[in-house]
Design a protein around this motif. Structure first.
Motif, short mmCIF file in Angstrom:
data_model
loop_
_atom_site.label_atom_id
_atom_site.label_comp_id
_atom_site.label_asym_id
_atom_site.label_seq_id
_atom_site.Cartn_x
_atom_site.Cartn_y
_atom_site.Cartn_z
N LEU A 40 -10.65 -0.16 11.23
CA LEU A 40 -11.34 0.18 9.97
C LEU A 40 -12.82 0.44 10.23
CD1 LEU A 40 -9.63 -2.40 7.58
CD2 LEU A 40 -9.31 0.09 7.60
N PRO A 98 -15.38 -3.79 7.85
CA PRO A 98 -14.50 -3.93 6.71
C PRO A 98 -14.76 -5.29 6.03
CG PRO A 98 -13.30 -4.28 8.77
CD PRO A 98 -14.69 -3.84 9.12
N PRO A 99 -14.48 -5.49 4.77
CA PRO A 99 -13.76 -4.56 3.90
C PRO A 99 -14.62 -3.43 3.35
CG PRO A 99 -14.27 -6.53 2.69
CD PRO A 99 -14.76 -6.77 4.08
N ASN A 100 -15.88 -3.30 3.80
CA ASN A 100 -16.65 -2.11 3.40
C ASN A 100 -15.89 -0.88 3.89
OD1 ASN A 100 -18.94 -3.49 2.25
ND2 ASN A 100 -19.40 -4.15 4.34
N ASP A 101 -15.80 0.13 3.04
CA ASP A 101 -14.96 1.27 3.39
C ASP A 101 -15.70 2.60 3.21
OD1 ASP A 101 -15.08 1.56 0.70
OD2 ASP A 101 -13.00 0.95 0.32
N ARG A 103 -13.11 3.81 11.80
CA ARG A 103 -12.96 4.86 10.78
C ARG A 103 -14.28 5.04 10.00
NH1 ARG A 103 -9.15 4.74 5.46
NH2 ARG A 103 -10.59 3.05 5.04
N ASN A 104 -14.88 3.91 9.62
CA ASN A 104 -16.17 3.99 8.91
C ASN A 104 -17.21 4.74 9.76
OD1 ASN A 104 -15.28 2.59 6.70
ND2 ASN A 104 -16.15 0.62 7.31
#
Ligand code: PLP
Length: 424
Positions: free
Chosen positions: A273, A398-401, A276-277
């Motif tokens: 994640l 994450p959980p920042n997306d 991805r960010n």
């Protein structure tokens, strides 16, 4: 000129309290720690959690031995003694790192020899290693900085040629890969930090030591526990209480180990994640002239402990230094609600401890081993250039997306679109 900047009284790009802090604590993490408290034999948990974490991290890494400890620095110190470093030996360390990498060398009365960095990856410049090898050199410590794997093939080849040991500093790169091999699994020993901010977090302090070599493991074990041999699975009262050498108390604690074990179950998911960010940031920030996004060599799979942004005023015909542009933009970005900032301010060898050779006092370890190693301030130009021209985005975890990453991109577009006013 686009929308008014927050620093000039405009609306923030990232609303107050929108960013979620790291480590992200789930109900499962809370339960894992509570289980330790609830256990009938709370002291017994010390052994259960430590052995459980050792087994699980060794399995994850695909290595034979792991010892959980109370800091990454302790794990590096154990790695050094494990591979046989002795007082007066020289260990090659990059000039750009958290100084704990070099402190671990000093902790054993050994002498760090610093190298400048590759400005693209920010890791040790392997082309410079051989020139620094002397008769006293015993090891190289590549640091996988900001989650970016160092140039390991070159490091391992040079080490083999000169009969040197390799200790990987994986404090910031749990799960990162170089040519599909996990960082920490390639050298003779490795130290990982699990301090709160790290990609595998204890929520407080902690570290992990690993190796594939039984002798390295045994020497490191001695250092970890007062110099005593601790037989795994055997109660303290059944141990020998005999010190076989000088040791420290580097044992980790059971609560943070239970927390790490729970976090470890999500390490790969959290890494993917975060990647991805960061890929999203790279895709969009690379379109903004004057910014430089991270370079990723084909053989590297970084995990982005932090996202590093460079500043190139010359690209947009600005007659200011990268540092001035960086400082102004960073300040404006902070006002926009983006947690951006600096990390290291100096190459490690420029810090007082090396300039004044403080160490243990009385000039040791340098004086007590007649060392001729010098820490010249001008020897690390790439490190200085990197420090002066880069800034960090911290909250890419994450959980920042992608919703938050989108706000970061908008904030950059806004700030970089208002440079006339910002630089006035
Ligand atoms: C590159 C690097 N090496 C070593 C360490 C030391 O780890 P610890 O703080 O767990 O002792 C850190 C910690 O921040 C680090 O970033």
């Amino acid at each position: 000129m686009s929308e008014q900047l927050a620093i000039h009284g405009g609306k923030r790009s990232v609303p107050e309290s929108f960013v979620k802090p790291w480590p992200y604590v789930t109900t499962a993490d809370q339960q894992a720690v509570m289980e330790v408290f609830k256990s009938d034999g709370i002291i017994e948990q010390q052994r259960i959690q430590s052995e459980g974490l050792a087994k699980e991290w060794a399995e994850y890494m695909g290595v034979k031995y792991c010892i959980p400890v109370n800091s990454g620095t302790a794990a590096l110190h154990m790695s050094l003694t494990g591979v046989g470093i002795e007082p007066g030996d020289e260990v090659i360390v990059p000039a750009f790192t958290f100084w704990a990498s070099a402190a671990a060398v000093l902790h054993h009365n050994a002498i760090p020899v610093f190298l400048d960095i590759d400005p693209e990856t920010y890791c040790i410049d392997s082309d410079l290693i051989e020139a620094k090898i002397s008769e006293r050199t015993k090891a190289i410590m590549p640091v996988h900085i900001h989650g970016m794997p160092a140039d390991m093939d070159a490091v391992l080849e040079i080490a083999k040629k000169h009969n040197l040991k390799v200790i990987e500093d994986v404090a910031q790169a749990h799960g990162a890969r170089y040519k599909e091999r996990l960082c920490g699994s390639m050298g003779d020993a490795a130290g990982y930090s699990t301090q709160a901010s790290k990609t595998l977090s204890s929520g407080c302090q902690g570290g992990l030591f690993t190796t594939n070599d039984e002798i390295v493991y045994e020497r490191a074990s001695l250092l970890q526990y007062f110099g005593e041999i601790i037989v795994p699975g055997q109660e303290r009262e059944d141990q020998k209480y005999n010190a076989y050498g000088l040791g420290w108390m580097y044992r980790g604690d059971m609560f943070s180990q239970a927390f790490i074990r729970s976090q470890l179950k999500r390490l790969d998911k959290n890494n993917s994640l975060r990647i991805r960010n960061c890929n999203f940031l790279t895709e969009h920030l690379s379109q903004i002239r004057g910014l430089k996004t991270p370079y990723v060599p084909n053989e590297c799979e970084p995990v982005y402990y932090n996202y590093v942004v460079g500043f190139k005023p010359e690209e947009i015909d600005l007659n200011v230094s990268p540092r001035t542009l960086r400082d102004k933009v960073q300040k404006a970005m902070k006002a926009e609600g983006v947690s951006m900032g600096l990390w290291q301010r100096l190459p490690v060898p420029k810090q007082e401890v090396f300039q004044n050779r403080i160490g243990y006092g009385k000039g040791c370890p340098w004086k007590c081993h007649d060392s001729i190693i010098e820490y010249k301030k001008d020897d690390y130009p790439k490190t200085v250039e990197f420090i002066d021209s880069h800034s960090y985005i911290f909250d890419v975890n994450p959980p920042n997306d992608l919703e938050l990453m989108g706000m970061y991109v908008e904030a950059f577009q806004k700030v970089m679109g208002n440079l006339d006013r910002l630089l006035k």
